[in-house]
Every structure is written in C-alpha cells, then in structure tokens.
Design a protein around this motif. Structure first.
Motif, PDB file in Angstrom:
ATOM      1  N   SER A 137     -30.017  41.723  32.808  1.00  0.00           N
ATOM      2  CA  SER A 137     -28.961  42.668  32.473  1.00  0.00           C
ATOM      3  C   SER A 137     -28.821  42.815  30.961  1.00  0.00           C
ATOM      4  N   HIS A 138     -28.964  41.708  30.241  1.00  0.00           N
ATOM      5  CA  HIS A 138     -28.954  41.787  28.779  1.00  0.00           C
ATOM      6  C   HIS A 138     -30.085  42.681  28.295  1.00  0.00           C
ATOM      7  N   ALA A 175     -24.297  40.610  32.884  1.00  0.00           N
ATOM      8  CA  ALA A 175     -24.669  39.883  31.668  1.00  0.00           C
ATOM      9  C   ALA A 175     -23.637  38.803  31.339  1.00  0.00           C
TER      10      ALA A 175
END
Length: 98
Positions: free
Chosen positions: A76-77, A69
C-alpha cells in the motif's frame, strides 16, 4: 493413499487462513470480503483500493491504501508513492509548470 487424497481435496476447497469453505457465488465472496474490510484486514483494504483505482475513483483508492499502509502493508505504501506522488494521478496538473 486414498484417505490422503480425500483430505488434500477437502483442504484445497477451504480458505488457507480461516479454513472456511471457499465461496461458490459472488454474493458469498462479497460477504466474506466485507467481513475482512470490517476487520481492517490490510490485504482486503489493498484489494479494494486497487479496484477503486482501476475504476478511476482516486479519492477512495487513496483512503483504502492509506488505511492499509497505516496497518503496516508495504504494498500500500508503494501504491501510494507510485500512483499519487510519482504519477500525479487524481490531482490537477499545474499548467504554469509545463
């Protein structure tokens, strides 16, 4: 034509990013994956974080997803928000609130 068919066959057997031959064994695949991790490739970090999460290793998955992220990977966030914030995985439940 025959020459184009041969060329296309060879291209399919190469990595679309680096054009190296596609790994044929698990050892080669792991070696290439480790190279990508060492280079801080966000996609590789995301994949390792996902496999850690599936195995129940929430701390490692959090670390890998956080690194990805920070490198700008939107997935990924989403994983961090969905699994840890909303789902509450990897943390103790507050018995007083239930």
């Amino acid at each position: 034509s025959y020459a184009n068919a041969i060329r296309e066959t060879k291209e399919r057997q190469a990595c679309p990013f680096c054009r190296h031959p596609v790994p044929t064994s698990k050892e080669e695949l792991d070696k290439n994956h480790n190279k990508r991790l060492a280079a801080n490739d966000p996609i590789a970090l995301l994949q390792v974080g996902t496999s850690c999460h599936q195995e129940g290793d929430y701390e490692s998955s959090f670390d890998y997803w956080t690194r990805a992220a920070e490198l700008g990977d939107a997935t990924s966030h989403l994983k961090l928000a969905g699994c840890f914030y909303r789902g509450g995985e990897g943390v103790e439940k507050d018995q007083k609130r239930e």
